[in-house]
Scaffold this motif. Structure first.
Motif, PDB file in Angstrom:
ATOM      1  N   UNK A  44       0.837  -1.205   0.000  1.00 38.39           N
ATOM      2  CA  UNK A  44       0.000   0.000   0.000  1.00 38.39           C
ATOM      3  C   UNK A  44       0.871   1.256   0.000  1.00 38.39           C
ATOM      4  N   UNK A  45       1.897   1.260   0.857  1.00 39.18           N
ATOM      5  CA  UNK A  45       2.777   2.430   0.938  1.00 39.18           C
ATOM      6  C   UNK A  45       3.569   2.613  -0.350  1.00 39.18           C
ATOM      7  N   UNK A  46       4.025   1.508  -0.920  1.00 40.99           N
ATOM      8  CA  UNK A  46       4.768   1.583  -2.188  1.00 40.99           C
ATOM      9  C   UNK A  46       3.870   2.149  -3.279  1.00 40.99           C
ATOM     10  N   UNK A  47       2.639   1.650  -3.363  1.00 45.12           N
ATOM     11  CA  UNK A  47       1.706   2.126  -4.387  1.00 45.12           C
ATOM     12  C   UNK A  47       1.429   3.614  -4.223  1.00 45.12           C
ATOM     13  N   UNK A  48       1.220   4.032  -2.987  1.00 41.26           N
ATOM     14  CA  UNK A  48       0.941   5.449  -2.723  1.00 41.26           C
ATOM     15  C   UNK A  48       2.132   6.319  -3.133  1.00 41.26           C
ATOM     16  N   UNK A  49       3.332   5.915  -2.731  1.00 40.10           N
ATOM     17  CA  UNK A  49       4.528   6.700  -3.055  1.00 40.10           C
ATOM     18  C   UNK A  49       4.796   6.706  -4.563  1.00 40.10           C
ATOM     19  N   UNK A  50       4.561   5.575  -5.226  1.00 34.26           N
ATOM     20  CA  UNK A  50       4.849   5.472  -6.665  1.00 34.26           C
ATOM     21  C   UNK A  50       3.755   6.096  -7.522  1.00 34.26           C
TER      22      UNK A  50
END
Length: 197
Positions: A44-50
């Motif tokens: 989730x955090x990776x998707x948000x940052x990317x």
């Protein structure tokens, strides 16, 4: 009034990755690992940052470990390549020093240490790490030592695999415990194990 034909449908790309999105995911994973550590790293955090959908990530990668492996492979090729041509004693010494700096100062080095740690209690991570990263890199390191031995640059006391373990092991151990290995220790290992001419 003439009938207008519908616009042709764009071919679906299926599982083909959009390169910009792929790179954004790899960079996001790398950055978040450095900022928050492996335990707090989530898809989730990776998707948000990317800036991509979570489903996009799951379509391309089955887990955060696979994302980190892709990051590690790409970054290692750019920032810590194994010398592939001429193999002299000084090139090998330089590679060991570069490896120490990579582990202690490069975000990709943090990724490598996180995967090593995760591999200790996750057999799937250990298997993928060995197949995708460690095995291929070790083959190139072994070839480097063999080339240097064949031309008389070094005269190792041990076989190539044991030599790699004895040279790289202390560097990794120090990095895992949060310290850098002194240059004098690296030089002593190098001189004692490789006996350069």
């Amino acid at each position: 009034m003439p009938a207008t034909s519908p616009a042709p449908r764009r071919a679906r790309s299926g599982n083909r990755r959009d390169e910009a999105a792929r790179l954004a995911v790899l960079h996001a994973a790398d950055d978040l690992l450095v900022e928050h550590g492996f335990g707090a790293l989530t898809i989730e955090a990776i998707a948000r940052r990317a800036g991509v959908a979570k489903q996009t990530i799951y379509r391309w990668w089955p887990s955060k470990v696979e994302i980190l492996l892709d990051t590690l492979i790409e970054d290692s090729e750019k920032r810590l390549p194994v010398p592939a041509e001429k193999a002299t004693a000084e090139i090998i010494r330089g590679y060991l020093r570069d490896f120490e700096r990579f582990l202690n100062g490069d975000p990709a080095g943090r990724v490598l240490l996180a995967i090593i740690a995760e591999a200790q209690h996750d057999p799937g991570t250990a298997k993928n790490f060995h197949e995708r990263y460690l095995g291929p890199r070790r083959e190139r390191e072994r070839a480097m030592l063999v080339r240097a031995t064949d031309v008389g640059e070094i005269s190792p006391k041990l076989d190539p695999d044991a030599t790699i373990d004895a040279l790289v092991g202390p560097i990794v151990y120090c990095a895992l415990t949060g310290s850098s290995i002194p240059g004098s220790v690296l030089d002593t290992l190098f001189e004692d194990l490789l006996r350069p001419r």
